[in-house]
Every structure is written in C-alpha cells, then in structure tokens.
Design an enzyme around this catalytic site. Structure first.
Site, PDB file in Angstrom:
ATOM      1  N   LYS A 214      -7.100  -0.713  -1.196  1.00 41.43           N
ATOM      2  CA  LYS A 214      -5.871  -0.926  -1.956  1.00 41.43           C
ATOM      3  C   LYS A 214      -4.974  -1.870  -1.202  1.00 41.43           C
ATOM      4  CE  LYS A 214      -5.106   3.356  -4.438  1.00 41.43           C
ATOM      5  NZ  LYS A 214      -5.411   4.495  -3.594  1.00 41.43           N
ATOM      6  N   LYS A 215      -4.156  -2.555  -1.968  1.00 38.89           N
ATOM      7  CA  LYS A 215      -3.108  -3.348  -1.324  1.00 38.89           C
ATOM      8  C   LYS A 215      -1.936  -2.407  -1.199  1.00 38.89           C
ATOM      9  CE  LYS A 215      -1.192  -7.385  -0.258  1.00 38.89           C
ATOM     10  NZ  LYS A 215      -1.720  -8.208   0.794  1.00 38.89           N
ATOM     11  N   ARG A 216      -1.687  -1.939   0.033  1.00 37.50           N
ATOM     12  CA  ARG A 216      -0.586  -0.977   0.193  1.00 37.50           C
ATOM     13  C   ARG A 216       0.665  -1.704   0.641  1.00 37.50           C
ATOM     14  NH1 ARG A 216      -2.867   4.136   3.360  1.00 37.50           N
ATOM     15  NH2 ARG A 216      -2.921   2.674   5.077  1.00 37.50           N
TER      16      ARG A 216
ATOM     17  N   GLU B  58      -6.450  -7.998   3.530  1.00 41.81           N
ATOM     18  CA  GLU B  58      -6.380  -9.443   3.359  1.00 41.81           C
ATOM     19  C   GLU B  58      -7.759 -10.080   3.564  1.00 41.81           C
ATOM     20  OE1 GLU B  58      -3.512 -10.343   1.988  1.00 41.81           O
ATOM     21  OE2 GLU B  58      -4.501 -12.285   1.927  1.00 41.81           O
TER      22      GLU B  58
ATOM     23  N   ARG C 264     -10.121 -10.677   0.655  1.00 42.58           N
ATOM     24  CA  ARG C 264      -9.764 -11.693  -0.348  1.00 42.58           C
ATOM     25  C   ARG C 264     -10.554 -12.958  -0.097  1.00 42.58           C
ATOM     26  NH1 ARG C 264      -6.735  -8.705  -3.714  1.00 42.58           N
ATOM     27  NH2 ARG C 264      -5.382  -7.385  -2.517  1.00 42.58           N
TER      28      ARG C 264
END
Ligand code: GLU
Length: 498
Positions: free
Chosen positions: A252-254, A268, A271
C-alpha cells in the site's frame, strides 16, 4: 504443455483502471496474461476500465501504457492500436452496457432500484449491529420499478445455495449466495459497474482466459450469474495471489508519517517509473516479476522475454502470495547487466554519465568508455550506478573519503606511492600489458626491498588514485586515467604524508 493449458491460441487481456500510478503487482497480471497469449500464439488485449469516474486519474492511462511498453509487453488490440472489438476504453461504450442492463430487466433477471445512499447506510448499520455481513437487502427486487432518474439496475442473484467458481489456481472456490446481495450493474450516472462492464467486454472481445488479482475472486460468483442470465459462456479464470510486502500485506501507499519513510521508499521501488529512473533493465524487471507467482519446470532463473514465453505454463502458477523483495529484484538486475556486452552497457550508461560529468570530453571516446564500463560492470546493480562507480575516471583531483584517508599518511603508504610515481612511464598512455608489468615489478620490489605485503602496497595506491577504498582493478584504473593523472593524484596524496 499440461492438460490445463489451452490447446488453441488464448485471447487474454489486461484491464486496468486508470486510478493511480502503475506498480509491479498490477504489471505482474499483465505479464502473465501476455505470456499466455504469446506462448499459445494468441492475442493480448489492453482494455481501459475507466467507469469509476470518482477515482479516475487522467494521466494514469498514458503512464500505464508507457510502463507496459518499457517492460516490453506489447498488445495486439487496444485503445491506441484499435482492433476488431473497439472501443477498448469502457467510457466510450456506455450505451452498449446500458442496453445489456435494460435487456436483463426485460428478461426479469435484473430490476430498477431507487434506494438512496442514506437508506443503504441505515441498512448497513443495522446489519453491522446484528453482526451480519453487509449486503444489499434486495429491497427493490419485487417492486417492479420503471426506469427513472437516480435509479440503478441490479442483478437478481440466487438467494440460497452455493456458487462454485472454477479457478485454475485455486481449483474451485465456493461462495454462499445468501451472503451476496443483488449487485448494481448500471449506476445512476449511466456508467456500468465493474461487474457489468467486465462481463460484457470479456464476452464481446472473445476473451478465453482471464488472469487477474485474487482480490477479484469474490466478484466472480456475480459474474458467473451474469453470464448465465445473458446465456453466454464464461472464460477460464485464474486468480493470482497478491504481491505483498514482507509482512504479507498488500503493498500500500501509506501516509509517510513518522517512521514510515523506509516503507514509503520500499513502496516507491514497486513503481515502474522509479525503477526506470534508477536504471533497472526492463528484461530484468520482467524476469523478476515472472517469478512472483510462477516458476519454471527447471531450476533456471535467468530468462530473457523469449525464454519466458517458451517456458510459461499456467499449471505452474503459485497459490501463495509473492513477496516483493527488493534485494531479489536487484540480484536479477545484476545478473542481466552481467550478460550485456560492454558496448550495450556503454549505450545504456551514457545518459547518466553525461548528466553526472557534463564537461568530460572523454565520453565521446567509445573505446575508452567501453573499457571504463567493463572495469566496473561487476559492481553494478543498476545502470545508473556507473556514475558513482566510475567517479575515479572523471574527478581530478579526487575527493578523498575518510576511509581512503586512513590508508594514507603512513611511512609505508609513502613508500608505495613514491615507488609507483617513479615506475610510471613518461608518456600519458599506458597499455594494459604495461600496467600489468608495472604493478608486478612494483609489488616485487616493495616486497623484497621494504618488506611490504600486497595490502600495504595496494590500499594506499587505490586511495590515492580513486579517493575510495574499493572498486575497479588498479591495472584498469591506471590504463583508464593515464600516467599524468596518476602523477597528479599521487602528488595530491603525498601531501597527506606531511
Ligand atoms: N479493472 C480491474 C482492475 O483494475 C480489472 C479486474 C479484472 O481483470 O477483471 O484491476
């Protein structure tokens, strides 16, 4: 191929929703679908599922297509290349989905519903207070409502019994129908929901195999009933286990709150845009991704895309989550880098070298550049590491690291550096053979005359010539920088002996 493999060419698709930046978990689904299509001589289709207008991110589609292209995943039909089943962007086909939903209402398999969000919220709270799983209570099912503003269309699901989802990875997964409320097919804004659009398009585009993330598995019983209601044959499904972090959670992008920087950095790395910037090779990333949830029949680990296509098989998909391990990704990249020729590497490394050393005229000397790259290639994890590793070839005078300084300033260091200075040829150019001979003679003399061992000789020399304590072979270094630079750097280092 095993019995689970299609004998005929598979038509597969990747159907992303443009809601954010692409990460490796999504692309793994694209990769497996692509591999299956290529393995069987079929077609791979790119379809944009942009019917959730609240989460729509306009730039996402271009970024996603860019990521696929960078990885080398090519599509035979899609928004940009067209195809026999256009449109490949769902928002461009709204009338078609609406027509199917209305047809289902006419056939008695679906109905209009005017429940307000407020009513649905009350129902949800009530269910929660009773400890019941949340679902629509099918309030409008028998109200025979007509079409009208703010009305949605819902599918009639069976109210009891079990729906068995056939799945290539999990074999058969059973869902109790009473737990699934009648789902919305057509929203009040005229857009289809995912359920309606995915079924209509997979059918319309003649998709034979749907490979998608496991999180869609609970939606599949709805799709099965939708196919049934429409009298269509459903595709083969393979729900792929999630790509997770080390704690086996979905990546997750927290919020990068306190203490979370490390996690944010880790995310990151998943990505494509980051990997690309950091100099990862698309082939290595593809190889890494392929092993997240699949394995070949042999112990071979390094594959180029053609090799993956050749080896890919649905019966070796894994049913456990694939952990996104950055060290492993780096290992794959290193292995792929080592397989490139110096000339290929030089071409790849030139942009980062030019950015790091814009004034260096030597970058135009292809033979020199290839020699430089060859001298540092084994230390590289990504292409952009070249700039750091090859710093010795550009920085003159060198910048001394504290560790390198520790090897200077002693009488023994002085002896080693003096001896090297005196052994250097008068002319600037040093051939590899001359460099070998130079160091051989130097070591022998310092050993027999001064009693110095290899480390005592090489450490100060490396420190003086490069400013750091590790890196390329010394013979390569003197060949690359030449005798004049060696002299200057030795003189600079000898100042530390005072
Ligand atoms: N649009 C869905 C997604 O974003 C696709 C799910 C599917 O492949 O059916 O993942």
């Amino acid at each position: 191929m095993s019995s689970t493999e299609p004998l005929r060419p598979a038509r597969t698709r990747y159907a992303p929703s443009p809601t954010g930046r692409t990460h490796l978990g999504n692309l793994r689904t694209a990769l497996f679908s692509w591999l299956l299509a290529r393995r069987t001589g079929g077609q791979f289709i790119l379809r944009i599922e942009d019917t959730d207008r609240n989460r729509f991110v306009p730039e996402a589609q271009a970024e996603l297509m860019d990521s696929l292209r960078w990885l080398g995943i090519t599509w035979d039909e899609g928004p940009d290349v067209g195809g026999a089943f256009a449109p490949y962007v769902q928002s461009q086909n709204r009338e078609a989905y609406a027509a199917v939903a209305e047809q289902l209402v006419k056939a008695g398999a679906a109905y209009y519903c005017d429940c307000t969000p407020e009513r649905l919220e009350v129902v949800r709270k009530l269910q929660q207070s009773r400890g019941q799983p949340p679902r629509y209570d099918n309030h409008c099912r028998d109200r025979a409502l007509e079409a009208g503003p703010d009305r949605v269309i819902r599918l009639k699901m069976p109210e009891d019994g079990v729906t068995a989802v056939p799945d290539l990875v999990r074999h058969e997964v059973r869902f109790e129908n009473r737990l699934i409320g009648d789902p919305v097919l057509l929203k009040s804004d005229g857009y289809p929901t995912y359920h309606l659009a995915v079924v209509v398009d997979d059918h319309r585009m003649q998709i034979s195999h749907v490979l998608r993330a496991e999180e869609w598995l609970p939606s599949t019983p709805i799709h099965i009933h939708l196919y049934e209601a429409l009298g269509w044959t459903h595709p083969v499904w393979a729900h792929l286990p999630l790509v997770t972090d080390f704690e086996r959670r979905k990546i997750k992008k927290r919020d990068s709150g306190q203490g979370d920087e490390e996690y944010a950095e880790y995310v990151e790395m998943a990505r494509v845009s980051t990997l690309r910037e950091k100099g990862f090779l698309p082939g290595a990333v593809m190889n890494f991704l392929a092993f997240l949830g699949w394995h070949p029949s042999t112990t071979q680990e390094i594959f180029d895309p053609e090799g993956l296509i050749e080896a890919f098989s649905l019966d070796r998909l894994s049913d456990s989550p694939g952990v996104f391990d950055v060290d492993r990704l780096m290992w794959f990249n290193q292995q792929h880098l080592r397989r490139l020729s110096a000339s290929q590497l030089a071409t790849l490394a030139l942009p980062s070298l030019s950015a790091a050393y814009p004034d260096s005229a030597r970058l135009d000397d292809k033979a020199w550049l290839e020699k430089l790259i060859a001298s540092v290639r084994d230390e590289l994890i990504t292409v952009t590491d070249v700039s750091e590793r090859a710093r010795f070839a550009f920085h003159d005078p060198v910048e001394m690291s504290p560790e390198a300084l520790e090897h200077l300033g002693t009488p023994k260091a002085y002896l080693a550096l003096k001896e090297l200075r005196e052994s250097l040829p008068a002319e600037d150019t040093i051939s590899p053979e001359a460099a070998e001979a130079l160091f051989k003679g130097l070591r022998e003399r310092l050993k027999s005359n001064q009693g110095l061992n290899g480390k005592q000789i090489m450490q100060p020399i490396r420190a003086a010539l490069t400013g750091v304590t590790g890196g390329a072979h010394l013979t390569d270094i003197v060949v690359l920088i030449g005798a004049d630079a060696c002299r200057r750097r030795i003189d600079q280092a000898l100042h530390h002996n005072i």
